[in-house]
Design a protein around this motif. Structure first.
Motif, PDB file in Angstrom:
ATOM      1  N   LYS A  68       2.800  11.933   1.082  1.00  0.00           N
ATOM      2  CA  LYS A  68       2.581  11.359  -0.246  1.00  0.00           C
ATOM      3  C   LYS A  68       3.011  12.355  -1.310  1.00  0.00           C
ATOM      4  O   LYS A  68       2.958  13.571  -1.126  1.00  0.00           O
ATOM      5  CB  LYS A  68       1.118  10.972  -0.447  1.00  0.00           C
TER       6      LYS A  68
ATOM      7  N   THR B 157       0.807  -1.216   0.000  1.00  0.00           N
ATOM      8  CA  THR B 157       0.000   0.000   0.000  1.00  0.00           C
ATOM      9  C   THR B 157       0.840   1.265   0.000  1.00  0.00           C
ATOM     10  O   THR B 157       0.318   2.354  -0.243  1.00  0.00           O
ATOM     11  CB  THR B 157      -0.927   0.032   1.226  1.00  0.00           C
ATOM     12  N   VAL B 158       2.148   1.150   0.286  1.00  0.00           N
ATOM     13  CA  VAL B 158       2.992   2.346   0.338  1.00  0.00           C
ATOM     14  C   VAL B 158       4.403   2.017  -0.140  1.00  0.00           C
ATOM     15  O   VAL B 158       4.939   0.946   0.151  1.00  0.00           O
ATOM     16  CB  VAL B 158       3.032   2.955   1.761  1.00  0.00           C
TER      17      VAL B 158
ATOM     18  N   ASN C  72       2.054   7.170   8.055  1.00  0.00           N
ATOM     19  CA  ASN C  72       1.236   8.372   8.040  1.00  0.00           C
ATOM     20  C   ASN C  72       0.767   8.663   6.610  1.00  0.00           C
ATOM     21  O   ASN C  72       1.565   9.030   5.759  1.00  0.00           O
ATOM     22  CB  ASN C  72       2.030   9.554   8.583  1.00  0.00           C
ATOM     23  N   PRO C  73      -0.534   8.536   6.341  1.00  0.00           N
ATOM     24  CA  PRO C  73      -1.020   8.704   4.962  1.00  0.00           C
ATOM     25  C   PRO C  73      -0.870  10.115   4.397  1.00  0.00           C
ATOM     26  O   PRO C  73      -1.032  10.327   3.198  1.00  0.00           O
ATOM     27  CB  PRO C  73      -2.499   8.306   5.048  1.00  0.00           C
ATOM     28  N   SER C  74      -0.554  11.095   5.249  1.00  0.00           N
ATOM     29  CA  SER C  74      -0.390  12.457   4.720  1.00  0.00           C
ATOM     30  C   SER C  74       0.953  12.654   4.040  1.00  0.00           C
ATOM     31  O   SER C  74       1.171  13.648   3.366  1.00  0.00           O
ATOM     32  CB  SER C  74      -0.550  13.495   5.855  1.00  0.00           C
TER      33      SER C  74
ATOM     34  N   ARG D  65       0.471   4.524  -2.326  1.00  0.00           N
ATOM     35  CA  ARG D  65       0.951   5.820  -1.844  1.00  0.00           C
ATOM     36  C   ARG D  65       2.472   5.876  -1.963  1.00  0.00           C
ATOM     37  O   ARG D  65       3.163   4.934  -1.582  1.00  0.00           O
ATOM     38  CB  ARG D  65       0.514   6.029  -0.384  1.00  0.00           C
TER      39      ARG D  65
END
Length: 280
Positions: free
Chosen positions: A276, A166-167, A272-274, A215
């Motif tokens: 990106k 996912t990242v 941390n999804p922020s 991401r």
């Protein structure tokens, strides 16, 4: 200093040691079927029993100065780490089994399976630039970064959706901006026009070819300092022999970060999804 919302992350000085690292994060729904990635039976990953906030992280460049510390940091928080290496024997000297039980070390033919069972991938691979440059060395500096990044991206993109990481946290360098004795650069600054800036542009563009659902966090790294390696390991011995001294006027500046702060930043970018980058 902008980090959380930035298109890419850079530093002109060290990140605060108090950088908060959350202990939990949201993840994609649990996957029912995931392939084992191991070179032998003793290295199978016990997928069942994983808590939701535990990750399987594949790392290229794990045997380097930054990678070694990142492996330790992730394992300290009970994440499973897969070292993607070109030389298993060298990696096992750096990560002996008695000190790193359960660490998975695999060579290139098995990278694909490892990446496809990972929650996250960290790409740190690349030939060191702190050497005398020739045309051959410059070609290898560029090719080593593009080749591994392209391979990682291809493997992620070829993953079935239910097994896709996912990242992707991919290293790049502050050399993206070129050099200046007076300018201050941040994430919005344009790229420079020298050799390292060109390498960084291609390096980043390659990482951004990853699947749109993954991401991406690009981290533009400056000079990494720490007592166990990096730039200081090359400079300190000269001073210990009383052969050190200022270079030029001694007033030059450079972007730097301590290795522990960088590892914390990579960790934060993983969870941390922020963090990106925009894909164009």
């Amino acid at each position: 200093m902008v980090v959380a919302k930035a298109a890419a992350l850079t530093w002109t000085h060290s990140v605060s040691p108090s950088l908060h690292i959350p202990q939990s994060f949201s993840v994609r729904d649990a996957r029912r079927f995931r392939p084992f990635c191991a070179s032998d039976q003793s290295q199978k990953v016990p997928v069942s029993g994983f808590r939701e906030n535990e990750m399987i992280v594949s790392i290229t460049g794990a045997t380097g100065f930054i990678g070694r510390r990142l492996v330790q940091r992730l394992r300290a928080d009970n994440h499973t780490v897969q070292v993607l290496t070109r030389s298993r024997s060298r990696a096992e000297l750096i990560f002996p089994v008695k000190d790193y039980p359960g660490l998975i070390v695999v060579e290139e033919p098995k990278w694909k399976n490892c990446i496809q069972m990972s929650k996250a991938v960290v790409n740190l691979a690349g030939m060191p630039i702190s050497t005398r440059w020739s045309s051959e060395i410059k070609k290898e500096i560029k090719d080593s970064r593009i080749r591994v990044t392209s391979k990682v991206v291809d493997y992620i993109n070829a993953s079935p959706e239910e097994n896709r990481p996912t990242v992707l946290v991919s290293a790049t360098a502050a050399g993206y901006y070129g050099t200046s004795e007076t300018q201050v650069f941040d994430e919005r600054s344009p790229s420079g026009n020298d050799y390292l800036a060109e390498v960084c542009r291609i390096w980043e563009a390659t990482a951004l070819k990853v699947n749109k659902d993954v991401r991406v966090a690009l981290i533009r790294i400056g000079v990494v300092l720490g007592k166990d390696g990096g730039a200081l390991a090359k400079m300190v011995p000269l001073f210990m022999m009383f052969a050190g001294g200022p270079l030029g006027s001694g007033r030059q500046w450079f972007s730097w970060i301590h290795v522990d702060d960088l590892v914390n930043l990579i960790y934060e970018a993983l969870i941390n999804p922020s963090y990106k980058d925009s894909k164009v």
